[in-house]
Design a protein around this motif. Structure first.
Motif, short mmCIF file in Angstrom:
data_model
loop_
_atom_site.label_atom_id
_atom_site.label_comp_id
_atom_site.label_asym_id
_atom_site.label_seq_id
_atom_site.Cartn_x
_atom_site.Cartn_y
_atom_site.Cartn_z
N LEU A 412 0.82 -1.21 0.00
CA LEU A 412 0.00 0.00 0.00
C LEU A 412 0.86 1.26 0.00
N LYS A 413 1.88 1.29 0.84
CA LYS A 413 2.63 2.53 1.06
C LYS A 413 3.84 2.70 0.14
N SER A 414 4.36 1.59 -0.39
CA SER A 414 5.59 1.69 -1.18
C SER A 414 5.46 1.27 -2.63
N GLN A 415 4.37 0.61 -3.02
CA GLN A 415 4.27 0.07 -4.37
C GLN A 415 3.16 0.72 -5.22
N LEU A 416 2.09 1.13 -4.60
CA LEU A 416 0.92 1.57 -5.37
C LEU A 416 0.98 3.02 -5.84
N GLY A 417 1.95 3.76 -5.37
CA GLY A 417 2.10 5.14 -5.84
C GLY A 417 0.96 6.05 -5.42
N ILE A 418 0.43 5.85 -4.24
CA ILE A 418 -0.66 6.70 -3.74
C ILE A 418 -0.10 8.07 -3.36
N ASP A 419 -0.76 9.12 -3.81
CA ASP A 419 -0.38 10.48 -3.45
C ASP A 419 -1.05 10.82 -2.13
N TRP A 420 -0.31 10.66 -1.04
CA TRP A 420 -0.91 10.81 0.28
C TRP A 420 -1.30 12.25 0.59
N LYS A 421 -0.72 13.20 -0.12
CA LYS A 421 -1.11 14.60 0.08
C LYS A 421 -2.54 14.86 -0.41
N LYS A 422 -2.97 14.03 -1.36
CA LYS A 422 -4.31 14.20 -1.93
C LYS A 422 -5.25 13.07 -1.51
N THR A 423 -4.82 12.28 -0.55
CA THR A 423 -5.59 11.08 -0.17
C THR A 423 -6.10 11.21 1.27
N ASP A 424 -7.32 10.77 1.48
CA ASP A 424 -7.87 10.69 2.82
C ASP A 424 -7.31 9.44 3.49
N ALA A 425 -6.29 9.65 4.32
CA ALA A 425 -5.62 8.51 4.94
C ALA A 425 -6.56 7.70 5.82
N TYR A 426 -7.49 8.40 6.49
CA TYR A 426 -8.41 7.69 7.40
C TYR A 426 -9.36 6.76 6.64
N ALA A 427 -9.66 7.10 5.40
CA ALA A 427 -10.53 6.25 4.59
C ALA A 427 -9.72 5.14 3.90
N THR A 428 -8.42 5.32 3.81
CA THR A 428 -7.57 4.37 3.08
C THR A 428 -6.97 3.30 3.99
N TYR A 429 -6.53 3.67 5.17
CA TYR A 429 -5.86 2.70 6.05
C TYR A 429 -6.73 1.51 6.45
N PRO A 430 -8.08 1.65 6.54
CA PRO A 430 -8.88 0.46 6.85
C PRO A 430 -8.73 -0.68 5.85
N PHE A 431 -8.21 -0.39 4.64
CA PHE A 431 -7.96 -1.45 3.68
C PHE A 431 -6.86 -2.41 4.16
N LEU A 432 -6.16 -2.03 5.23
CA LEU A 432 -5.14 -2.90 5.80
C LEU A 432 -5.73 -3.94 6.74
N LEU A 433 -7.00 -3.78 7.09
CA LEU A 433 -7.66 -4.74 7.97
C LEU A 433 -8.21 -5.92 7.17
N ASN A 434 -8.40 -7.03 7.84
CA ASN A 434 -9.05 -8.18 7.21
C ASN A 434 -10.31 -8.54 7.99
N SER A 435 -11.12 -9.42 7.44
CA SER A 435 -12.42 -9.72 8.04
C SER A 435 -12.29 -10.30 9.44
N SER A 436 -11.21 -11.01 9.71
CA SER A 436 -11.03 -11.60 11.04
C SER A 436 -10.40 -10.62 12.02
N GLU A 437 -9.97 -9.47 11.52
CA GLU A 437 -9.30 -8.46 12.35
C GLU A 437 -8.17 -9.11 13.15
N SER A 438 -7.31 -9.80 12.43
CA SER A 438 -6.17 -10.48 13.06
C SER A 438 -5.29 -9.47 13.77
#
Length: 580
Positions: A412-438
């Motif tokens: 997410l942070k090093s490969q996808l080339g997301i422009d974090w200055k233009k990105t809502d980090a709070y809406a994006t970081y939940p993509f790091l969670l999984n259904s089991s919330e390991s």
């Protein structure tokens, strides 16, 4: 002689089939030693073949051994000969060149290891000559591993490592893991800083240790180095050289003087290498651990405290976070390894973008754990504006690499080339969670949330760490700080804003959302600020009907009821009560 052969090819095409002719040309070019020309001719051969092949007939493509060999030769020589007029003199040996052409797996293994340099073939040639042109099985793998380490050792030292491990292998001094090592793993083994004298001493030392066995070697090795904060003279280990009486560090010195986690982990790695097991030291918060190969396709952490998610450093052919080594092993253990790797490398050479995409997709269909393919796809999507396609790729990536949250974070942070200055980090970081919330998934989400929250609540910078020692009490510590200190209204407003940005992306994650909602309610109750309560009521009421997880909905309604009660808003209180 070369001229005669060339004339035969030019004027007697009936003597050779077209495929044989192309292969013969490749071998002649190989004998020239001209690296760039070898790479160029190999690439042309591949592209010509790809232009004539129906890409849907994948079985025919994967069965073409000549195509595979040319593909890997193109990649190998492109990687070792970037300088103009680069030439490899060892390729003047025609018998050596013929041997290379008869063993296409050599270039395939070199390319997979991603560690070749200008001296790689020279070292291999030296070993091949020493072995009278006979190299196969484990001996071939050892030779390739020794050749790969030429990027960090002198050729003579590479040969000495080969001789040491060959002798140890034949004398049965090595653990069974050694028999399973691929060249990329032998490259790690041969990189060791330990001298051959140290390794020989270590083999003798461990021969008396009955508990030191193949499957528990990493754990038992730690016991060989005494854990000591001070030496016999009372000198602290943190003094460095004086702790060891300024003697050069070696495995013998580690055993005699001991040390703390760094000495234990580095020393353990040395003892493992003496028995033919690759390993290397890694960092964890305030701690030094190590990674070692416990069994075929299984790499684990030794002297471990905090696990893969909190580790740094690494080794191996794929670059990324520490846990990437597990995925290299999983890829190798999976199905269709050679076919997937070939499709990937053919895709990189194809001049047709559509064909290249088809080959990359086929590579993942054959083996989804082919991480380098995901890197190529990420590079393509990184050029696009917006994040929808990038996050969609991340979701597929998570499916291909389950249970490796640290790798999701890296992707997410090093490969996808997301422009974090233009990105809502709070809406994006939940993509790091999984259904089991390991635990690992929650850890990578929370440490990124915490870092972003500290930026948006500057007064909390340095006071709101999500670390190994605080992860279990993060919200408790946050609330306690607010309870025990005078918090100005600006910080209160910023806190509510952060929580209200974070919560919408968490509503399908029961455990995480519940923790956020509980803290949100307690903070609002603590401050009892009418404006903030009114703002919270609007927010909670707005998401009440957008929350589909029943437990999260109950928690949200309970938090809303507390807010409505403080506001003495009977209408809202009734609505929340109905929802509960």
């Amino acid at each position: 002689m070369k001229l005669l052969l060339l004339l035969l090819v030019l004027f007697s095409p009936l003597l050779l089939h077209a495929g044989d002719l192309e292969q013969q040309r490749l071998e002649w070019q190989l004998r020239s030693g001209d690296v760039r020309n070898i790479a160029g001719l190999s690439r042309q051969y591949v592209q010509k073949k790809l232009g004539a092949i129906n890409i849907e007939d994948i079985e025919t493509l994967l069965a073409d051994k000549a195509l595979a060999q040319a593909c890997y030769m193109a990649h190998f020589f492109a990687s070792v000969g970037k300088e103009k007029n680069a030439s490899l003199h060892e390729l003047k040996d025609q018998k050596f060149c013929s041997w290379l052409m008869k063993h296409p797996e050599i270039f395939e293994k070199f390319v997979f290891a991603k560690a070749s340099g200008r001296e790689t073939l020279a070292v291999l040639h030296n070993i091949w000559v020493k072995e009278n042109g006979e190299l196969s099985g484990m001996y071939l793998n050892m030779a390739l591993g020794a050749a790969l380490v030429s990027t960090s050792r002198e050729p003579e030292a590479c040969l000495a490592r080969y001789d040491f491990y060959k002798k140890s292998f034949e004398e049965k001094k090595l653990f069974p893991q050694f028999d399973t090592l691929e060249p990329w793993e032998l490259h790690i083994l041969f990189q060791g800083r330990e001298s051959l004298e140290e390794l020989a001493w270590a083999q003798e030392y461990v021969s008396q240790k009955k508990r030191f066995k193949a499957d528990n070697a990493g754990n038992v090795a730690c016991s060989f180095i005494p854990y000591r904060m001070t030496n016999k003279k009372g000198i602290s280990v943190h003094a460095g050289g004086p702790f060891y009486d300024n003697k050069p560090i070696s495995l013998q010195i580690y055993v005699e003087y001991g040390g703390v986690c760094g000495a234990v982990s580095k020393g353990s790695v040395g003892f493992l290498k003496a028995k033919g097991i690759p390993g290397y030291a890694i960092g964890q918060p305030g701690h030094c651990a190590f990674v070692w190969k416990q069994a075929p396709h299984k790499w684990v952490i030794g002297n471990n405290i905090y696990g893969w998610t909190w580790s740094e450093g690494g080794n191996g052919p794929w670059k990324g976070c520490t846990s990437i080594i597990r995925e290299v092993a999983r890829f190798k253990e999976g199905q269709n390894v050679s076919g997937s790797a070939l499709c990937h490398h053919l895709g990189l050479l194809s001049p047709d973008p559509q064909q290249a995409d088809s080959l990359l997709k086929e590579a993942l269909k054959l083996n989804p754990a082919n991480y380098p393919v995901w890197q190529v796809l990420a590079k393509k999507v990184s050029r696009k504006t917006g994040n929808s396609e990038k996050l969609a790729l991340l979701e597929k990536f998570k499916e291909a690499f389950p249970d490796n949250a640290a790798l999701w974070e890296h992707f997410l942070k090093s490969q996808l080339g997301i422009d974090w200055k233009k990105t809502d980090a709070y809406a994006t970081y939940p993509f790091l969670l999984n259904s089991s919330e390991s635990r690992d998934a929650v850890d990578v989400y929370m440490r990124n949330f915490s870092a972003q929250a500290c930026k948006d609540i500057p007064a909390m910078s340095g006071k709101l760490p999500y670390e190994t020692k605080t992860r279990g009490v993060f919200f408790k510590n946050w609330l306690t700080y607010y309870q025990e200190n005078k918090i100005d209204r600006k910080v209160r407003v910023q806190t509510c804003a952060v929580l209200e940005k974070a919560l919408p992306g968490l509503l399908k994650y029961e455990k995480t959302a519940s923790q956020f909602l509980e803290f949100y309610g307690k903070a609002l109750e603590l401050w009892n600020d009418k404006n903030l309560l009114s703002r919270a009521n609007v927010f909670l009421m707005n998401y009440l009907d957008k929350t589909y997880n029943p437990e999260v909905k109950k928690k949200l309604a309970a938090t809303g009821a507390k807010v409505a009660d403080l506001l003495k808003d009977r209408k809202s209180l009734l609505r929340y009560s109905e929802a509960m």
